[in-house]
Design a protein around this motif. Structure first.
Motif, PDB file in Angstrom:
ATOM      1  N   GLY A 297      -4.271   4.666  34.235  1.00 24.68           N
ATOM      2  CA  GLY A 297      -4.359   6.161  33.894  1.00 24.68           C
ATOM      3  C   GLY A 297      -3.386   6.775  33.341  1.00 24.68           C
ATOM      4  O   GLY A 297      -3.656   7.872  32.821  1.00 24.68           O
ATOM      5  N   TYR A 298      -1.990   6.686  33.312  1.00 21.76           N
ATOM      6  CA  TYR A 298      -1.019   7.189  32.519  1.00 21.76           C
ATOM      7  C   TYR A 298      -1.395   7.148  30.952  1.00 21.76           C
ATOM      8  O   TYR A 298      -0.680   7.813  30.439  1.00 21.76           O
ATOM      9  CB  TYR A 298       0.459   6.778  33.084  1.00 21.76           C
TER      10      TYR A 298
ATOM     11  N   CYS B 142      -4.771   4.739  38.942  1.00 25.16           N
ATOM     12  CA  CYS B 142      -3.514   5.329  38.660  1.00 25.16           C
ATOM     13  C   CYS B 142      -2.428   4.175  39.420  1.00 25.16           C
ATOM     14  O   CYS B 142      -2.689   3.545  40.550  1.00 25.16           O
ATOM     15  CB  CYS B 142      -3.285   6.788  39.359  1.00 25.16           C
ATOM     16  N   VAL B 143      -1.410   3.920  38.831  1.00 20.63           N
ATOM     17  CA  VAL B 143      -0.281   3.063  39.219  1.00 20.63           C
ATOM     18  C   VAL B 143       0.138   3.696  40.465  1.00 20.63           C
ATOM     19  O   VAL B 143       0.749   2.729  41.265  1.00 20.63           O
ATOM     20  CB  VAL B 143       1.120   3.274  38.352  1.00 20.63           C
TER      21      VAL B 143
ATOM     22  N   ASN C  47      -3.386  14.599  38.426  1.00 13.92           N
ATOM     23  CA  ASN C  47      -2.151  13.698  38.787  1.00 13.92           C
ATOM     24  C   ASN C  47      -1.381  14.152  37.734  1.00 13.92           C
ATOM     25  O   ASN C  47      -1.763  14.398  36.545  1.00 13.92           O
ATOM     26  CB  ASN C  47      -2.284  12.516  38.888  1.00 13.92           C
TER      27      ASN C  47
END
Ligand SMILES: Nc1nc2c(c(=O)[nH]1)N[C@H]1C(S)=C(S)[C@@H](COP(=O)(O)O)O[C@H]1N2
Ligand SMILES: [Mo]
Length: 254
Positions: A216-217, A131-132, A77
């Protein structure tokens, strides 16, 4: 610094006054570990950061899974291949010329090869990445403990955050940051293997941060430089990360 100290004392008094602070914190944690809050956070974020820090013990581990629970593939991503020509040359060479620069507020700035990083005390963990954007994946990550690296470079007393700078990929530079508590957490690793193989380019080769209690970010891929700082002044948008500069939460706990 004086400003922050005053703020810390005030918040300590507030918590002692409420009774909750005494109960949860006990008497033995160092002031520096419990009473400061990143001064970049807004009021609501500060409250959630404080709540998370009170509820999670310093060393609470994120859930780990058996390897049989791994996702069949670990999706990529965001950046899937940095466009920086220097990065592409290194990648062609199997990252033989990769150097990880560690600088900023440290007693001993260093430049490490991939072999140096692989030589540090390591940890392997099978964890879930959230992940958002609404997807998750389970993978087994092996990496150098960030705490081991920090013990070698020795953060200066006023170092409060660890900033990760990524290889350039055309858009605004990607970067991320964590506090010292997360930096010394046992599951915080500079990962160089995913599912028993070198981390693929799409997942952050040769080194990506794994930080298992956050979204995740926060987990910077293609880490080229680790900088220790006291605050984020002068670093891109000043909010501590690429997505944070665009309005996302800084702590991003899950
Ligand atoms: N350098 C860099 N790191 C990054 C990103 C990115 O775009 N560039 N995306 C982040 C986001 S939003 C997520 S969910 C994860 C994705 O990791 P993966 O590609 O291994 O799935 O990396 C994070 N780290
Ligand atoms: Mo993400």
């Amino acid at each position: 610094m004086t400003e922050n100290l005053k703020l810390s004392r005030r918040s300590l008094l507030v918590r002692l006054g409420s009774g909750l602070g005494v109960l949860v914190l006990g008497g033995c944690q160092k002031l520096s570990e419990t009473t400061w809050f990143p001064n970049i956070l807004g009021a609501g974020e500060k409250a959630s950061y404080r709540a998370q820090r009170l509820l999670l013990s310093r060393k609470a581990l994120a859930q780990e899974f058996p390897e049989t629970d791994r996702s069949p593939s670990f999706r990529s991503n965001g950046t899937s291949k940095p466009s920086d020509p220097a990065y592409l040359v290194m990648a062609e060479n199997g990252f033989a010329d990769y150097r990880l620069l560690v600088d900023g507020l440290v007693e001993q700035p260093m430049s490490l090869s991939l072999a140096d990083v692989r030589g540090l005390p390591h940890r392997t963990q099978t964890t879930r990445h959230d992940c958002v954007e609404g997807w998750s994946a389970i993978g087994t990550w092996k990496g150098a403990r960030l705490s081991a690296l920090l013990e070698i470079v020795r953060p200066k007393p006023h170092a409060r955050y660890v900033v990760f700078h990524c290889a350039k990929d055309g858009r605004m530079p990607y970067y991320e940051s964590i506090d010292m508590e997360d930096a010394f957490h046992p599951q915080t690793v500079l990962a160089y293997e995913l599912n028993g193989k070198p981390v693929p380019i799409e997942n952050g080769a040769p080194i990506r941060l794994r930080l298992e209690r956050q979204l995740g970010y926060k987990m910077a891929k293609y880490v080229m430089r680790i900088e220790l700082v006291e605050n984020f002044t002068g670093i891109y948008g000043g909010k501590g990360g690429y997505w944070e500069d665009r309005g996302y939460e800084w702590f991003a706990g899950i």
